[in-house]
Design an enzyme around this catalytic site. Structure first.
Site, mmCIF file in Angstrom:
data_model
loop_
_atom_site.group_PDB
_atom_site.id
_atom_site.type_symbol
_atom_site.label_atom_id
_atom_site.label_comp_id
_atom_site.label_asym_id
_atom_site.label_seq_id
_atom_site.Cartn_x
_atom_site.Cartn_y
_atom_site.Cartn_z
ATOM 1 C CE LYS A 80 -2.465 3.917 -2.914
ATOM 2 N NZ LYS A 80 -1.470 4.460 -1.947
ATOM 3 C CB THR A 81 1.283 -2.132 -4.153
ATOM 4 O OG1 THR A 81 1.168 -0.818 -4.701
ATOM 5 C CG2 THR A 81 1.726 -3.085 -5.239
ATOM 6 C CG ASP A 125 -0.440 2.056 -8.152
ATOM 7 O OD1 ASP A 125 -1.317 2.535 -7.404
ATOM 8 O OD2 ASP A 125 0.772 2.120 -7.909
ATOM 9 C CB THR A 174 -2.668 9.147 -4.250
ATOM 10 O OG1 THR A 174 -2.558 9.609 -5.606
ATOM 11 C CG2 THR A 174 -1.619 8.093 -3.994
ATOM 12 N NE ARG A 233 6.763 2.993 -1.340
ATOM 13 C CZ ARG A 233 5.645 3.191 -2.039
ATOM 14 N NH1 ARG A 233 5.127 4.397 -2.131
ATOM 15 N NH2 ARG A 233 5.047 2.193 -2.644
HETATM 16 P P1 ADP Z 1 1.302 1.919 -1.817
HETATM 17 O O1 ADP Z 1 0.935 0.917 -2.876
HETATM 18 O O2 ADP Z 1 0.120 2.378 -1.013
HETATM 19 O O3 ADP Z 1 2.114 3.071 -2.340
HETATM 20 P P2 ADP Z 1 2.923 -0.271 -0.800
HETATM 21 O O4 ADP Z 1 1.894 -1.334 -0.698
HETATM 22 O O5 ADP Z 1 3.844 -0.338 -1.981
HETATM 23 O O6 ADP Z 1 2.235 1.173 -0.736
HETATM 24 O O7 ADP Z 1 3.757 -0.296 0.563
HETATM 25 C C1 ADP Z 1 5.026 0.310 0.686
HETATM 26 C C2 ADP Z 1 5.909 -0.486 1.622
HETATM 27 O O8 ADP Z 1 5.368 -0.444 2.935
HETATM 28 C C3 ADP Z 1 6.029 -1.974 1.263
HETATM 29 O O9 ADP Z 1 7.370 -2.339 1.410
HETATM 30 C C4 ADP Z 1 5.201 -2.693 2.281
HETATM 31 O O10 ADP Z 1 5.827 -3.866 2.653
HETATM 32 C C5 ADP Z 1 5.160 -1.743 3.464
HETATM 33 N N1 ADP Z 1 3.842 -1.773 4.107
HETATM 34 C C6 ADP Z 1 2.779 -1.046 3.724
HETATM 35 N N2 ADP Z 1 1.732 -1.253 4.544
HETATM 36 C C7 ADP Z 1 2.157 -2.138 5.462
HETATM 37 C C8 ADP Z 1 1.522 -2.745 6.596
HETATM 38 N N3 ADP Z 1 0.256 -2.440 6.941
HETATM 39 N N4 ADP Z 1 2.233 -3.624 7.324
HETATM 40 C C9 ADP Z 1 3.515 -3.893 6.996
HETATM 41 N N5 ADP Z 1 4.174 -3.338 5.956
HETATM 42 C C10 ADP Z 1 3.505 -2.474 5.192
#
Ligand code: ADP
Length: 356
Positions: A80-81, A125, A174, A233
């Site tokens: 998401k981030t 977030d 989430t 992640r």
């Molecule tokens: P969330 O915000 O949903 O908790 P993040 O965006 O922080 O998740 O992602 C967590 C990690 O996973 C980051 O290091 C990101 O680079 C990696 N990541 C997430 N989705 C992908 C994707 N579709 N392709 C490549 N890397 C991803």
């Protein structure tokens, strides 16, 4: 801007209150930042979401508009981030990043909103944790691109509408169910992120290993992808830990032997289940006859916070068919008994077994 003139000092005070308004680069974990794709082409998986988003971004750019407010829903670690930063990069705009628990008072939010620039991305977030007073301020900001602000005190106090630039709010959660419907309905674009399959996770691991210049065999990539709980992640985190094992216990290359040894050391099974996952399942079986058991009771029994249970452990256990949620509580399935090497009792409800 006519009202602005006489209250310049108030507005300036508001704008200088943007202590929690930070840029994306400053706030995120540096190690995660290395792996974060910058553009949609590098974002693996989520094909339909990516295709739609690419169209919405292209359309907004062609019209020279800000992108519509975007709502990102999905378990932690699914991107998401990352997507929020990709949207900013693809739109060629800046991003301000915060999380709802960091926004304590209306002036915290007003401080950011009065600092956003035309077309910029404002990422919040955990938006389900936004306080009601702040949510109301956000409604007006999202819809009318204005904020209501009280100027002065006592009998002289008056409300003033401050215009703000057309920005894009990207909200992530989430727990979509905990977001109020007035807030939900103000997002023009809603994206649901799904768990990633083994092939998509393999691509992520392959790309990440190149970024950190770590040799890894194809067999090792597949094993790692299979035990990453469908979550990028976790895939990236496991890759970093296995690089440590490879550096200290091997010759620096992550091969099949290093992965298998490393996963055993980390108490992660070939399906990606951790010790606490097995603990949750065996507690439901041994103490609650297989369920149903309420989430708070279960959390006390396994010594886990409810957020961790609901956000981290449960979604994967449910997705893998070990656990189900019923109106009366959590129940294990026959698959959970089999995983733990226990005999499946006859009274495991048909309903439960059909989904295993
Ligand atoms: P969330 O915000 O949903 O908790 P993040 O965006 O922080 O998740 O992602 C967590 C990690 O996973 C980051 O290091 C990101 O680079 C990696 N990541 C997430 N989705 C992908 C994707 N579709 N392709 C490549 N890397 C991803």
């Amino acid at each position: 801007m006519s009202d602005f003139g006489e209250n310049v000092e108030d507005i300036e005070a508001l704008q200088s209150n943007s202590v929690i308004s930070t840029t994306f680069q400053e706030t995120v974990d540096d190690q995660e930042n290395i792996f974060r794709p910058k553009f949609l082409k590098d974002f693996q998986g989520q094909p339909q979401l990516k295709e739609n988003l690419a169209i919405f971004i292209k359309a907004a750019r062609e019209r020279n508009d800000a992108l519509d407010h975007t709502f990102l829903i999905g378990p932690p670690g699914l991107g998401k981030t990352t997507l929020a930063s990709i949207i900013a990069n693809e739109m060629g705009s800046e991003i301000k990043l915060t999380s709802a628990p960091a926004l304590e008072k209306p002036k915290d939010l007003a401080g950011i909103l009065t600092n956003v620039t035309e077309g910029s991305i404002f990422f919040i977030d955990e938006i389900h944790r936004l306080k009601p007073a702040l949510e109301e301020m956000l409604y007006i900001a999202m819809e009318d691109f204005e904020i209501d602000w009280v100027i002065g005190q006592g009998p002289a106090a008056r409300t003033m509408r401050i215009p703000i630039p057309h920005f894009t709010l990207v909200g992530a959660t989430t727990k979509a169910g905990q977001v109020s419907s007035p807030l939900h309905s103000r997002f023009g674009i809603t994206c649901h992120l799904e768990f990633y399959n083994v092939e998509e996770l393999s691509n992520i691991i392959r790309r990440s290993s190149k970024l950190i210049e770590c040799d890894i065999s194809e067999e090792a990539i597949t094993i790692l992808a299979k035990c990453s709980r469908g979550t990028p992640r976790i895939a990236n985190r496991l890759l970093r830990r296995l690089r440590d094992f490879a550096t200290v216990l091997g010759d620096g290359t992550i091969d099949q032997i290093i992965v298998q040894d490393g996963l055993t050391r980390l108490a992660i099974d070939p399906n990606g289940l951790e010790k606490q996952d097995r603990n949750i399942l065996s507690t439901i079986i041994n103490f609650y006859g297989g369920g149903p058991v309420g989430a708070s009771t279960l959390c006390i029994s396994v010594g886990e916070a409810i957020e961790s249970l609901e956000d981290f452990y449960e979604p994967y256990l449910i997705q893998q068919g070990y656990l189900i949620r019923t109106p009366r509580g959590r129940c294990v399935t026959s698959k959970a008994y089999k995983l733990l090497g226990l005999a499946v009792p006859e009274n495991v409800n048909e309903y439960y077994t059909t989904i295993t």
